[in-house]
Scaffold this active site. Structure first.
Site, PDB file in Angstrom:
ATOM      1  CD  GLU A   1      -4.082   7.355  10.513  1.00 31.70           C
ATOM      2  OE1 GLU A   1      -3.999   8.248  10.429  1.00 31.70           O
ATOM      3  OE2 GLU A   1      -4.320   6.504  10.836  1.00 31.70           O
TER       4      GLU A   1
ATOM      5  CD  GLU B   1      -1.292   3.236   8.137  1.00 33.24           C
ATOM      6  OE1 GLU B   1      -0.957   4.172   9.686  1.00 33.24           O
ATOM      7  OE2 GLU B   1      -0.942   4.663   7.502  1.00 33.24           O
TER       8      GLU B   1
ATOM      9  CG  HIS C   1      -1.351   9.505   3.937  1.00 31.98           C
ATOM     10  ND1 HIS C   1      -1.153   7.584   4.553  1.00 31.98           N
ATOM     11  CD2 HIS C   1      -0.442   9.143   5.192  1.00 31.98           C
ATOM     12  CE1 HIS C   1      -1.335   7.141   5.201  1.00 31.98           C
ATOM     13  NE2 HIS C   1      -0.548   8.293   6.239  1.00 31.98           N
TER      14      HIS C   1
ATOM     15  NE  ARG D   1      -3.337   2.412   2.836  1.00 31.03           N
ATOM     16  CZ  ARG D   1      -3.078   3.249   3.685  1.00 31.03           C
ATOM     17  NH1 ARG D   1      -2.520   3.081   4.314  1.00 31.03           N
ATOM     18  NH2 ARG D   1      -3.538   4.886   3.892  1.00 31.03           N
TER      19      ARG D   1
ATOM     20  CE1 TYR E   1       0.182   2.640  14.028  1.00 34.95           C
ATOM     21  CE2 TYR E   1      -2.394   3.358  13.033  1.00 34.95           C
ATOM     22  CZ  TYR E   1      -0.469   3.449  12.464  1.00 34.95           C
ATOM     23  OH  TYR E   1       0.068   3.094  11.670  1.00 34.95           O
TER      24      TYR E   1
ATOM     25  CG  ASN F   1      -4.976   3.193   9.018  1.00 31.27           C
ATOM     26  OD1 ASN F   1      -4.976   1.730   8.023  1.00 31.27           O
ATOM     27  ND2 ASN F   1      -5.071   4.562   8.655  1.00 31.27           N
TER      28      ASN F   1
HETATM   29  C1  PNW Z   1      -0.731   6.912  11.047  1.00 28.56           C
HETATM   30  N1  PNW Z   1      -4.309   7.278  16.873  1.00 28.56           N
HETATM   31  O1  PNW Z   1      -1.856   7.923  11.870  1.00 28.56           O
HETATM   32  C2  PNW Z   1      -0.777   7.238   9.479  1.00 28.56           C
HETATM   33  O2  PNW Z   1      -1.817   6.878   8.963  1.00 28.56           O
HETATM   34  C3  PNW Z   1       0.459   7.397   9.164  1.00 28.56           C
HETATM   35  O3  PNW Z   1       1.540   8.176   8.294  1.00 28.56           O
HETATM   36  C4  PNW Z   1       1.770   7.416  10.608  1.00 28.56           C
HETATM   37  O4  PNW Z   1       2.590   7.351  10.088  1.00 28.56           O
HETATM   38  C5  PNW Z   1       1.419   6.289  11.287  1.00 28.56           C
HETATM   39  O5  PNW Z   1      -0.379   6.123  11.966  1.00 28.56           O
HETATM   40  C6  PNW Z   1       2.091   6.542  12.987  1.00 28.56           C
HETATM   41  O6  PNW Z   1       1.695   7.549  13.147  1.00 28.56           O
HETATM   42  C7  PNW Z   1      -2.292   7.654  13.029  1.00 28.56           C
HETATM   43  O7  PNW Z   1      -4.988   7.837  17.087  1.00 28.56           O
HETATM   44  C8  PNW Z   1      -3.176   8.240  13.418  1.00 28.56           C
HETATM   45  O8  PNW Z   1      -3.470   6.488  17.806  1.00 28.56           O
HETATM   46  C9  PNW Z   1      -3.725   8.291  14.236  1.00 28.56           C
HETATM   47  C10 PNW Z   1      -3.376   7.044  15.861  1.00 28.56           C
HETATM   48  C11 PNW Z   1      -2.889   6.224  15.319  1.00 28.56           C
HETATM   49  C12 PNW Z   1      -2.085   6.129  13.462  1.00 28.56           C
END
Ligand code: PNW
Length: 491
Positions: free
Chosen positions: A174, A386, A129, A84, A318, A316
């Site tokens: 996002e 992601e 992005h 991606r 995390y 995405n």
């Molecule tokens: C992503 N959260 O953003 C992005 O899409 C990437 O470009 C970035 O490098 C990657 O995470 C790592 O930070 C995020 O709220 C936005 O936990 C929000 C969160 C996590 C990731």
């Protein structure tokens, strides 16, 4: 006969897509090469350099503009099914408008795509992005209602030039980060403090832009190109701090403001904004003396236009946060989005932290998020677009904490698959170290380390790269697996 000593392994389906993700601004460099126009990140880092933690820029980054062949070689080393990446809007349309196409920009993405296809690696292309052409920002960017037309024109150029070979398109990466972090939270370009208003204008114009691009694809390109188009939304898990009714409602409102604002108009059966949230914003707006809600309404026609515009839900994911109606509250100025929702939130203390303070390892986090989406939105096709873990720049190649995180994610996805979640693939963030926005190069997410002291930007696999490769090859998680050495070969 194997007997009971052989442990039954839960496996990922053979057609499950394992891949890795990146984004143009974070890896490409070549910020002003071969006719590329300026975008909002170029503009921010050059005009306001101290906002970046280590005073760096993405001017060169991992220099993938010149190193794309090495990037594809890494994908082959890992055995990726898919990769991606995102297209830099200003690299192919220097002013943002589609009247002037930059042939060198088109050539760069053609080269990358063709190199991947030589080795059967499926491209998953994100149109946006976070790197808006600066000229469009000067016209108001996402806050201008005409944004959706500019985006549709750009999407047409992308589908026309690459859609013969690209079968998976993602309109936006996002929306929350684009709208909230860019227009309210001072955490992303365009770095605007249009608190309580800009974020909601952006949300509306963004989902309409998504729908226009989706419908363009569906009507004019899908009949011949036969691909899929979706959107990626950051869906972390937000659970209630306690079982109390107040906390459960607070968690629901938090989910609505974090991702429901963007998901509900597209994925829900009714369309339109999430109910509790839009009522809260309307009530606050009235109390503050506004003659209408700061969250702009949809017309019935717009609701219908936006609803159902997806082939898949890109997630995405995390981490997990807990939400409370009364505890952990911060004071926010008014009007603002976080004042509108008025809830407290925190990361569970027992969860181990990565090098980025917002990112903690939460067991089964993916499972909670995905089963929730399955119930809420009638079991859509989902790709995790992601998921990843941050380490410090000097932490070397032995990244056991990242391995623990990835293994935990695999376990959690298998649990979701067992529960019937329609999960079709998983992209790690990230293939290689890159420019982590305002954190600069302080947080590393790569399976491959990038040597920024070296003009060649040499890439070296971390231990986690070998573990991921083993998972992709075998389609199960072997917790005992240890690579014999850190020498990488193409199988
Ligand atoms: C992503 N959260 O953003 C992005 O899409 C990437 O470009 C970035 O490098 C990657 O995470 C790592 O930070 C995020 O709220 C936005 O936990 C929000 C969160 C996590 C990731």
């Amino acid at each position: 006969c194997h007997g009971s000593s052989v442990k039954q392994q839960r496996r990922f389906p053979d057609d499950f897509l394992f891949g890795a993700a990146t984004a143009a601004y974070q890896i490409e460099g070549g910020w002003n090469e071969d006719g590329k126009g300026e975008n909002i990140w170029d503009h921010l880092v050059h005009t306001n350099p101290t906002v970046i933690q280590d005073l760096t820029t993405g001017d060169v980054a991992a220099d993938s503009y010149h190193n794309y062949k090495r990037d594809v070689e890494m994908m082959r080393e890992l055995g990726l099914d898919a990769y991606r990446f995102s297209i830099s809007w200003a690299r192919i349309l220097p002013t943002g408008m589609a009247n002037e196409i930059n042939p060198a920009g088109i050539a760069y993405y053609n080269n990358l795509i063709n190199e991947m296809l030589k080795y059967n690696i499926a491209p998953m292309v994100t149109l946006y992005h976070w790197d808006l052409p600066q000229k469009l920002q000067e016209l108001g960017g996402f806050m201008n209602p005409l944004f959706s037309d500019w985006f549709e024109d750009y999407a047409r150029v992308v589908f026309e030039n690459f859609g013969d070979r690209v079968k998976m398109f993602i309109t936006f990466n996002e929306p929350r980060e684009i709208c909230y972090e860019g227009h309210e939270d001072l955490n992303k370009a365009p770095y605007l403090n249009t608190t309580g208003v800009g974020v909601y204008l952006c949300a509306k114009h963004l989902v309409v832009a998504h729908a226009k691009a989706y419908r363009l694809y569906d009507e004019e390109f899908r009949p011949t190109q036969q691909g899929q188009c979706g959107i990626t939304i950051s869906v972390n898990w937000f659970g209630p701090a306690t079982d109390s009714e107040e906390d459960q409602l607070a968690a629901e409102v938090m989910r609505q403001v974090q991702w429901g604002l963007y998901a509900e108009p597209i994925f829900s059966a009714e369309g339109g904004w999430p109910k509790e949230l839009s009522e809260k914003i309307a009530a606050k707006s009235a109390a503050q003396g506004f003659s209408r809600s700061r969250l702009p309404e949809f017309t019935e026609e717009e609701k219908t236009f936006v609803r159902g515009t997806y082939d898949f839900f890109g997630v995405n994911h995390y981490t997990t946060l807990l939400v409370s109606a009364t505890e952990h509250k911060q004071v926010f100025s008014a009007p603002s989005m976080m004042d509108d929702v008025d809830v407290g939130y925190y990361w569970p203390e027992e969860n181990p932290s990565s090098a980025s303070p917002w990112l903690k390892l939460a067991p089964n986090s993916i499972y909670y998020a995905l089963t929730h989406l399955k119930e809420k939105y009638n079991n859509p096709v989902i790709y995790i677009t992601e998921n990843g873990w941050a380490t410090l720049p000097d932490s070397g190649l032995i990244d056991d904490d990242r391995i623990t995180y990835y293994r935990s994610s695999m376990e959690s996805m298998l649990n979701a698959l067992d529960d019937g979640v329609n999960l079709k693939g998983y992209m790690v963030w990230s293939l290689l170290d890159n420019m982590e926005w305002l954190e600069g190069y302080v947080a590393c997410f790569g399976l491959y380390q990038v040597d920024y002291q070296d003009p060649a930007r040499t890439r070296t696999p971390r231990k986690s790269a070998f573990v991921y490769k083993h998972i992709i090859k075998n389609r199960y998680v072997d917790y005992e697996y240890e690579p014999e050495s850190l020498t990488m070969v193409i199988d």
